[in-house]
Design a protein around this motif. Sequence first.
Motif, mmCIF file in Angstrom:
data_model
loop_
_atom_site.group_PDB
_atom_site.id
_atom_site.type_symbol
_atom_site.label_atom_id
_atom_site.label_comp_id
_atom_site.label_asym_id
_atom_site.label_seq_id
_atom_site.Cartn_x
_atom_site.Cartn_y
_atom_site.Cartn_z
ATOM 1 N N ASP A 313 21.580 -17.741 41.011
ATOM 2 C CA ASP A 313 20.540 -17.035 41.742
ATOM 3 C C ASP A 313 20.770 -17.262 43.237
ATOM 4 O O ASP A 313 21.718 -17.940 43.648
ATOM 5 C CB ASP A 313 19.143 -17.478 41.304
ATOM 6 N N GLN A 314 19.910 -16.699 44.050
ATOM 7 C CA GLN A 314 20.098 -16.751 45.497
ATOM 8 C C GLN A 314 20.208 -18.192 45.997
ATOM 9 O O GLN A 314 21.074 -18.512 46.817
ATOM 10 C CB GLN A 314 18.941 -16.042 46.192
ATOM 11 N N ALA A 315 19.343 -19.070 45.487
ATOM 12 C CA ALA A 315 19.323 -20.452 45.975
ATOM 13 C C ALA A 315 20.580 -21.215 45.574
ATOM 14 O O ALA A 315 21.224 -21.864 46.410
ATOM 15 C CB ALA A 315 18.081 -21.166 45.451
ATOM 16 N N PRO A 328 27.848 -16.616 51.663
ATOM 17 C CA PRO A 328 27.188 -16.483 50.359
ATOM 18 C C PRO A 328 27.143 -15.046 49.859
ATOM 19 O O PRO A 328 27.233 -14.805 48.654
ATOM 20 C CB PRO A 328 25.779 -17.032 50.612
ATOM 21 N N TYR A 329 27.022 -14.092 50.787
ATOM 22 C CA TYR A 329 26.946 -12.691 50.362
ATOM 23 C C TYR A 329 28.262 -12.256 49.728
ATOM 24 O O TYR A 329 28.274 -11.649 48.645
ATOM 25 C CB TYR A 329 26.605 -11.793 51.548
ATOM 26 N N TYR A 330 29.375 -12.582 50.368
ATOM 27 C CA TYR A 330 30.663 -12.145 49.833
ATOM 28 C C TYR A 330 31.146 -13.028 48.689
ATOM 29 O O TYR A 330 31.967 -12.591 47.875
ATOM 30 C CB TYR A 330 31.692 -12.024 50.958
ATOM 31 N N LEU A 331 30.620 -14.236 48.575
ATOM 32 C CA LEU A 331 30.856 -15.015 47.362
ATOM 33 C C LEU A 331 30.162 -14.336 46.181
ATOM 34 O O LEU A 331 30.724 -14.253 45.080
ATOM 35 C CB LEU A 331 30.347 -16.445 47.534
ATOM 36 N N ALA A 332 28.949 -13.832 46.409
ATOM 37 C CA ALA A 332 28.245 -13.101 45.348
ATOM 38 C C ALA A 332 29.005 -11.843 44.949
ATOM 39 O O ALA A 332 29.108 -11.503 43.766
ATOM 40 C CB ALA A 332 26.834 -12.749 45.806
ATOM 41 N N GLN A 333 29.564 -11.123 45.959
ATOM 42 C CA GLN A 333 30.350 -9.932 45.654
ATOM 43 C C GLN A 333 31.557 -10.287 44.784
ATOM 44 O O GLN A 333 31.901 -9.557 43.852
ATOM 45 C CB GLN A 333 30.842 -9.290 46.957
ATOM 46 N N GLU A 334 32.184 -11.425 45.075
ATOM 47 C CA GLU A 334 33.317 -11.865 44.259
ATOM 48 C C GLU A 334 32.867 -12.232 42.850
ATOM 49 O O GLU A 334 33.520 -11.874 41.860
ATOM 50 C CB GLU A 334 33.994 -13.070 44.926
ATOM 51 N N MET A 335 31.748 -12.934 42.733
ATOM 52 C CA MET A 335 31.298 -13.380 41.414
ATOM 53 C C MET A 335 30.773 -12.230 40.560
ATOM 54 O O MET A 335 30.618 -12.384 39.349
ATOM 55 C CB MET A 335 30.237 -14.478 41.559
ATOM 56 N N ALA A 336 30.510 -11.075 41.177
ATOM 57 C CA ALA A 336 30.151 -9.896 40.378
ATOM 58 C C ALA A 336 31.296 -9.523 39.445
ATOM 59 O O ALA A 336 31.079 -8.892 38.397
ATOM 60 C CB ALA A 336 29.807 -8.724 41.293
ATOM 61 N N ARG A 337 32.522 -9.901 39.810
ATOM 62 C CA ARG A 337 33.686 -9.633 38.962
ATOM 63 C C ARG A 337 33.741 -10.541 37.742
ATOM 64 O O ARG A 337 34.416 -10.218 36.762
ATOM 65 C CB ARG A 337 34.978 -9.817 39.769
#
Length: 752
Positions: A313-315, A328-337
């Motif tokens: 989650d965000q936290a 954190p934003y682009y880490l989330a984009q990577e983890m979407a994969r």
Amino acid sequence: MSTTRYTVAVRALCDFTARRGDLDLRFTPAPSAREGIAGHQLVTSRRDDDYETEIPLQGEYRQLLLRGRADGYCPQRHTLEEIKTFRGDLSRMPANHRALHWAQLHCYGALFCAQRACDAVTLALVYFDVVKQTETRIEEHWSRQALDDILARHAGAFLDWAVQEQAHRQARDATLKTLSFPHSEFRPGQRDLAEAVYTTLHQKHVLMAQAPTGIGKTLGTLFPALKALATRQQDRLFFLTARTTGRQLALDALSQLDAGTALPLRRLELIARDKACVYPEAACHGDSCPLARGFYDRLPAARQAAAEQGWLDQASLGEIAHSHQVCPYYLAQEMARWSDVVVGDYNYYFDLNALLFALTSQQQWQALVLVDEAHNLLPRSRDMYSASLDEDAIARLARHAPTALRKPLRRLEQAWQEMNQTAGAAATAYRKLPEPPQTLMSALVASVHAISDYRNDHPTDTSAAVLAFYFDALQFTRIAEFFDEHYLCDCEPSQEDPTRTRLTLRNLVPAPFVRERLATASGTVLFSATLTPPRFHADLLGLPANSRFVDIPPPFDASQLRVHQVPLSTRFQQRPGTALPIAGLISRQFDAQPGNYLAFFSSFDYLALVADALQRLAPHIPVHRQQPGMPEAERHAFLARFVPESQQVSFAVLGGAFSEGIDLPGNRLIGSFIATLGLPQINPVNEQMRDRLEQLIPGTGFDYTYLYPGVQKVIQAAGRVIRTRDDRGVIYLIDERFARPDIRALLPRWWF
């Protein structure tokens, strides 16, 4: 690693292994998708007749199955080509981009040599300038053995991750197959919903599920979807919401499913970039932001930590990003994969630039999609596929733009003025145009190209006004490519300066876009408390003909809710005369049963009219009012007043922030007054929509434009009162039209 092969696309493999250095999102002009396709076609059309295109490639490295598609092969020169389109100065292309292109082509070369039994091959990176229509060709001659070594290096670097991913997938599916419902029993109606969801997803269909508030729709859809994820060997599950509250409900439901089970399930929350950004004052490149500097060098460790964490989650994602000093934003984009369940806004799958839709298409995922509060998908989709430009913004920019941009911007101004002059005296009145004006569009495209060239030559110029206009103009030109009978092109006075105009390409029927996204998913469930009539949503969203509709019976009965129909007219002309009668009605109900009430009105003006009357008539009643444009903190404060022991009447606008998506069970809300049928305002835009829908789907114009969206808002607002089987409450439907049989037929049957 087991004997089961792990399939990976060459593009994904190289994304994983070949990226190095900084995250660099400095402006680089790029061709549109249509320009890119046209560029590829032009390059291949220049080749000999025996030139092969779109060559499918496949091969193995240990337990990895590698797949890809090379752009072209020239037999006479024995050359495998990879075509990349670009705009601007090729020398400014970042080195890590070029390295990624070569890595992909080297892997294609290895697969090609193995597939065609070649000892060597010439590889060519062909960079095609979409403006100059010229090619820059870079060739290398490689032996099969050398290419095999490169492929082995990339595949070997990926193999440990693949082993981990395969073990994770096997553990995930094994656990999900035995997953139990987290409560001792289903709520009434919840089992019916879960069964319908599971059956639909198992059969790869689309389901519209109308399910009342209070049965646990979020858990009732997530649980069967997770079961289907395992039994149907699906890759991903996307839970898409319209509001932050919906996203949190999904995360809460996933926590309930995790309780006592420790699910080996990666769950990711996607949030907007501006909310995730740690350094909002910095630009996204290594010279400005410390989290962008060396991002790809630190990403592998951060990615591994995120994969092991699982709950993203965000936290928790923010903590991992902070620990590894990555964005954190682009880490989330990577983890979407790499996540099994992704929770995010509609735009992540339905927007033109949607991340999840793009990944699903590129990676050929088998993905299941859940669309929460799906009655919001129609208006949100219309917004996603529409675009506007304001003459006033262009005029301001033209006055202050860099010298190199003033000439194309002034030409754009002139083209806009010519459009207005053609309309004569009606220039600043609302008017419909048959299509986007061609002269204006030509000037707009020229301005976009000029800004692209300027930004390419001046990469350190960070003018916010220029970039804002550039992205608005790009969106406009892109939407213009889709303009057809599903669109309306209109011109109206600018909100900033009524003497100037605003041009809008307004999507009326998003079906062609939504249909493509539904077809890409393996199965989709759209669920809401208000999906009646189903044909309305099916027509405008482009649902397939074999879509199912299920209407889950509510767990409530009429004894819980007293519904009063008040025969007043709330039409615009009669509203002043209704203020005192409605205030008297509210006062009598409050005095008879003090508690928390919400009163909904069609506009802020009408709201103020009745609220003022109530305060004069009954000054002892605490009154609170929704204000236009309330920031999030004020909205929270507004709702925080609704506690079991409080007594108040709070006024709100129907269709606004407080008429859906809020949960006030028990004595936190005991009644609502709805002083409107909820019909959208009669204005030129809506009248044009009515006419167009009547042409496209005869007999639906008024209902699809006014009636169904209006009644939907009424049902949503009224649904705030009864939230559980223990709730009791009262609803006043204040409008004489609620007595009409056709209107009453659209309201929930259990009310009566």
